[in-house]
Design a protein around this motif. Sequence first.
Motif, PDB file in Angstrom:
ATOM      1  N   THR A  58    -127.321 -45.870 -12.513  1.00 28.23           N
ATOM      2  CA  THR A  58    -126.472 -46.158 -11.359  1.00 28.23           C
ATOM      3  C   THR A  58    -126.151 -44.872 -10.609  1.00 28.23           C
ATOM      4  O   THR A  58    -126.160 -44.836  -9.369  1.00 28.23           O
ATOM      5  CB  THR A  58    -125.170 -46.849 -11.806  1.00 28.23           C
ATOM      6  N   ALA A  59    -125.873 -43.800 -11.365  1.00 28.33           N
ATOM      7  CA  ALA A  59    -125.602 -42.505 -10.736  1.00 28.33           C
ATOM      8  C   ALA A  59    -126.821 -42.018  -9.970  1.00 28.33           C
ATOM      9  O   ALA A  59    -126.689 -41.434  -8.880  1.00 28.33           O
ATOM     10  CB  ALA A  59    -125.198 -41.483 -11.803  1.00 28.33           C
ATOM     11  N   ALA A  60    -128.020 -42.233 -10.515  1.00 27.85           N
ATOM     12  CA  ALA A  60    -129.243 -41.829  -9.815  1.00 27.85           C
ATOM     13  C   ALA A  60    -129.363 -42.555  -8.483  1.00 27.85           C
ATOM     14  O   ALA A  60    -129.763 -41.965  -7.462  1.00 27.85           O
ATOM     15  CB  ALA A  60    -130.463 -42.106 -10.688  1.00 27.85           C
ATOM     16  N   ALA A  61    -129.005 -43.837  -8.469  1.00 30.39           N
ATOM     17  CA  ALA A  61    -129.053 -44.594  -7.216  1.00 30.39           C
ATOM     18  C   ALA A  61    -128.020 -44.079  -6.219  1.00 30.39           C
ATOM     19  O   ALA A  61    -128.288 -44.001  -5.008  1.00 30.39           O
ATOM     20  CB  ALA A  61    -128.818 -46.085  -7.501  1.00 30.39           C
ATOM     21  N   VAL A  62    -126.837 -43.692  -6.716  1.00 22.48           N
ATOM     22  CA  VAL A  62    -125.814 -43.108  -5.835  1.00 22.48           C
ATOM     23  C   VAL A  62    -126.326 -41.799  -5.250  1.00 22.48           C
ATOM     24  O   VAL A  62    -126.165 -41.518  -4.050  1.00 22.48           O
ATOM     25  CB  VAL A  62    -124.503 -42.873  -6.614  1.00 22.48           C
ATOM     26  N   ILE A  63    -126.932 -40.984  -6.095  1.00 23.24           N
ATOM     27  CA  ILE A  63    -127.463 -39.698  -5.634  1.00 23.24           C
ATOM     28  C   ILE A  63    -128.513 -39.912  -4.539  1.00 23.24           C
ATOM     29  O   ILE A  63    -128.492 -39.252  -3.493  1.00 23.24           O
ATOM     30  CB  ILE A  63    -128.062 -38.922  -6.819  1.00 23.24           C
ATOM     31  N   LYS A  64    -129.421 -40.839  -4.783  1.00 24.81           N
ATOM     32  CA  LYS A  64    -130.436 -41.113  -3.770  1.00 24.81           C
ATOM     33  C   LYS A  64    -129.785 -41.612  -2.474  1.00 24.81           C
ATOM     34  O   LYS A  64    -130.197 -41.223  -1.369  1.00 24.81           O
ATOM     35  CB  LYS A  64    -131.438 -42.150  -4.279  1.00 24.81           C
ATOM     36  N   LEU A  65    -128.776 -42.460  -2.606  1.00 27.74           N
ATOM     37  CA  LEU A  65    -128.068 -42.978  -1.430  1.00 27.74           C
ATOM     38  C   LEU A  65    -127.522 -41.842  -0.572  1.00 27.74           C
ATOM     39  O   LEU A  65    -127.684 -41.836   0.658  1.00 27.74           O
ATOM     40  CB  LEU A  65    -126.944 -43.901  -1.879  1.00 27.74           C
ATOM     41  N   PHE A  66    -126.891 -40.860  -1.205  1.00 29.31           N
ATOM     42  CA  PHE A  66    -126.292 -39.754  -0.451  1.00 29.31           C
ATOM     43  C   PHE A  66    -127.368 -38.845   0.147  1.00 29.31           C
ATOM     44  O   PHE A  66    -127.231 -38.377   1.275  1.00 29.31           O
ATOM     45  CB  PHE A  66    -125.346 -38.957  -1.348  1.00 29.31           C
ATOM     46  N   PHE A  67    -128.426 -38.593  -0.603  1.00 30.78           N
ATOM     47  CA  PHE A  67    -129.507 -37.742  -0.081  1.00 30.78           C
ATOM     48  C   PHE A  67    -130.251 -38.441   1.058  1.00 30.78           C
ATOM     49  O   PHE A  67    -130.488 -37.855   2.116  1.00 30.78           O
ATOM     50  CB  PHE A  67    -130.496 -37.399  -1.190  1.00 30.78           C
ATOM     51  N   ARG A  68    -130.626 -39.672   0.816  1.00 33.00           N
ATOM     52  CA  ARG A  68    -131.470 -40.399   1.771  1.00 33.00           C
ATOM     53  C   ARG A  68    -130.764 -40.617   3.105  1.00 33.00           C
ATOM     54  O   ARG A  68    -131.403 -40.625   4.161  1.00 33.00           O
ATOM     55  CB  ARG A  68    -131.877 -41.747   1.152  1.00 33.00           C
ATOM     56  N   THR A  69    -129.452 -40.776   3.069  1.00 36.66           N
ATOM     57  CA  THR A  69    -128.709 -41.006   4.319  1.00 36.66           C
ATOM     58  C   THR A  69    -128.191 -39.711   4.930  1.00 36.66           C
ATOM     59  O   THR A  69    -127.442 -39.745   5.904  1.00 36.66           O
ATOM     60  CB  THR A  69    -127.522 -41.951   4.057  1.00 36.66           C
ATOM     61  N   GLY A  70    -128.565 -38.570   4.347  1.00 36.37           N
ATOM     62  CA  GLY A  70    -128.160 -37.281   4.897  1.00 36.37           C
ATOM     63  C   GLY A  70    -126.721 -36.916   4.668  1.00 36.37           C
ATOM     64  O   GLY A  70    -126.154 -36.097   5.405  1.00 36.37           O
ATOM     65  N   ASN A  71    -126.094 -37.486   3.633  1.00 36.34           N
ATOM     66  CA  ASN A  71    -124.694 -37.195   3.361  1.00 36.34           C
ATOM     67  C   ASN A  71    -124.494 -36.235   2.197  1.00 36.34           C
ATOM     68  O   ASN A  71    -123.374 -36.048   1.728  1.00 36.34           O
ATOM     69  CB  ASN A  71    -123.929 -38.497   3.128  1.00 36.34           C
ATOM     70  N   ALA A  72    -125.566 -35.649   1.728  1.00 33.38           N
ATOM     71  CA  ALA A  72    -125.474 -34.608   0.697  1.00 33.38           C
ATOM     72  C   ALA A  72    -126.706 -33.720   0.782  1.00 33.38           C
ATOM     73  O   ALA A  72    -127.817 -34.199   1.048  1.00 33.38           O
ATOM     74  CB  ALA A  72    -125.337 -35.222  -0.693  1.00 33.38           C
ATOM     75  N   ARG A  73    -126.482 -32.438   0.560  1.00 28.10           N
ATOM     76  CA  ARG A  73    -127.590 -31.486   0.445  1.00 28.10           C
ATOM     77  C   ARG A  73    -127.881 -31.183  -1.015  1.00 28.10           C
ATOM     78  O   ARG A  73    -129.010 -30.973  -1.423  1.00 28.10           O
ATOM     79  CB  ARG A  73    -127.252 -30.172   1.150  1.00 28.10           C
TER      80      ARG A  73
END
Length: 853
Positions: free
Chosen positions: A224-239
């Motif tokens: 679930t954390a991996a999916a959250v991480i991808k969500l933030f990266f993919r939408t440009g909300n985390a570097r």
Amino acid sequence: MVAKEAKARIKINKLLEEAGWRFFDAATGKANIVLEPKVKLTKLAVDALGENFEETGKGFIDFLLLDESGFPLVVLEAKSEDKNPLVGKEQARKYAKSQNCRFVILSNGNLHYFWDLVQGNPHIITRFPSPDSIKGCHRFQPNPQKLITERVGKDYIALTQMPGYAAEAGWNNPAERDTFIQKNRLRFLRDYQKRAIQAIQDAVAEGHSRFLFEMATGTGKTLTAAAVIKLFFRTGNARRVLFLVDRLELEDQANKAFIAQLKNDYTSVIYKERRDEWRKAEIVVTTVQSLLFNDKYRRLFSPTDFDLVISDEAHRSIGGNARAVFEYFVGYKLGLTATPRDYLKKFDTSKPGTRDPREAERRLLLDTYRTFGCESGQPTFRYSLLDGVREGYLINPVVVDARTDITTQLLSDKGYAVAIPVVAGDAEQESFFHKDFEKKFFSEATNRLFCQTFMNNALRDPISGELGKSIVFAVSQNHASKLTQVLNEQADALWPGKYQSDFAVQVTSLIPDAQQYTINFTNNNLLGSANFLETYKTSKARVCVTVGMMTTGYDCPDILNLGLLRPIFSPSDFVQIKGRGTRKHDFLEQLFDKPLKAEFLSAGKQEKTRYKLFDFFANCEYFEEKFSYDEVLKLPNPRAGAGEGVNAGGTTIGPAGEYIHGGGDAIAHLVEEPVGAQGMKVDRMFFEGFENAVKADPVLQQHVEFEQWNQAIDYVATRLLDKPTEFYTLDKLRRAAGVDRRLTLREILEKIFGLIPHFKGKDELLEDEFQKFLLDASTENIEKQAAAIGAMKYFFKAYATDGNLRDIIKQGRYTDLNVNPAFSMADFKAVPKEWREKIPEYVKDYVSLNQFM
């Protein structure tokens, strides 16, 4: 006042210089700090520690921090020490907009806030960000709206692992699909994991930046954390993301998971292995202790280096000094925990001087909820063990309550009394309790009896027949050594020549490579494999004896036995230890003999459907009686006479002053009690609180007495639901009732006031509905189809509960039934033709489907 302003500015000056900002031109670059126009500053003044180092007409100084080209980058609004920095927030906003600045720092010299005007609210920082980190932030353009609207499907992770998986022949052939998924190690999100991601999206939409997932052990928090991480990266909300753990073994486990699931798009590293190159990775995994050592997190990192910080086992990894690491970084924060908070809610903190072990747990968990913005006690997303068991993802234990004569006395109110000779003819009596076992009171006979009982009653591996993989929890490292020796001796007697003192292995911090042992045990190659069956890969070592290394987050799904050979006082430890066995497992995955595999497959005995929890110190009973938490276990009380104390002979004082029992011991009783579908007590306790509130309300009593159900329902909805303190909600009450379907508020009230004996389960209601259907149909027609009643009932239940099947039937896509696992074409053909239309029509017109969702 002047002194407080001056002290604040001295501190701010130092913090700026420590972060790499320059008041004057230097070899490292030009000055990048501009003071207010009316402020005159000299090099001597900056270095001075006195109070009159400046001349200003305003009484305090604002700073403008520049980028490498000399353009405004950050506005720093300074206040005196006696003022909250936030009082300058709006002033700083106006100034920042006038200078076209995106970033603001608010400080009084002691308390500091960093504010990205694009992202929302100021965050507390303990160190000023460096010019380089601010430059990185400046290039970073987050878009929360994209995060909120991103579609997250079941294949969200699988699309990163293999973007074109859906076009592969192995995927499109239903007969090969499972093998294809297993071969490529594709990971698909379960429905509840998707709901967790959606809960974060909803929280962001409401302006939140902190989230807490409370998910039972075995429900896939890392995926679930991996999916959250991808969500933030993919939408440009985390570097870059920081993933914090509190144990070394979890560090390696999490990093391997992220590599397996996200490596095609993002790089994951363990910080200590890539100290000089961590900036090249998007995901940095580390223990909290590693960053705390020598204040490393402050010396080597800037507060803006990570845009998302995830704390695994949050109640541990943000406790004590670890909180400083977690709070140091700005940005989004996500906590993961398997330990529910609710079971401590009835703890009485008003009693002075209480030393109840729950107090520390209570404070830690309450603090965890506050830290992640969940002051109401409701996490951003919750998925309990009860939910997992009900939906078929997890399993409850079979508790083996085994108490010896000695432990029964140790558990009693008066303890185990021993007579110790002091001088000739005299003796002194001392009592010991369960907390003293293997600390002050030692009994070799008891330890041997523990091991013998465990060996004789433990579950066997369904494929090889050897003792199922097990973890035994000891009191101490010394105790672990003793138990390991005894287990190996007994294994040699039971299976001569099969083991060479490698049946049981001590896995504690004193043992070299202990962490690798835990990994090898999971991978089924600890001290070898395939000891009984050559084509079956399972660890030769069958039992790991530990103290605390294999509790939190340890993932080994083929565990069949857990042994509590020690008393446990921490509820979170109890939850974690018990959680090591809740995962399901298919043992055929480890068998490579195809004919034998087919034989086991036809027998259907390869699935893990239960595990045993051996409890030698009444831990389950303790947590049942002392805590408002865990399963209802109908375990026997200590036998009659326990608690009166025993004058036990044969006890001597050892060389280290320990009390050594030299006599024998015997099993007082041995009882196995499966944990039923009612699940966890925390849910029932919640329902009981609501029940008490309802029964005590005179208005409701009157409504129910006169059968004014509409008024009663409206009254509960407006007066009791969704209110502060307990935050009762209809959905939570439904879950708390432990029923596998939706309940109406009227049903809940009828049950509370004794108008119905119990809540009917899904199948019981479906039986009722099917009987109504038969009564409504023509007797003559039913009699003609008597032989097909079973097939009709199966169709009726499936159609009422399966939305996908309803769509297939409504749209006439009957060929889809050939690949439908829940209701096949053969099932459909078994239903007489005339009833294939009558049943759907009846369900549509007369059955409320909402109750089965």
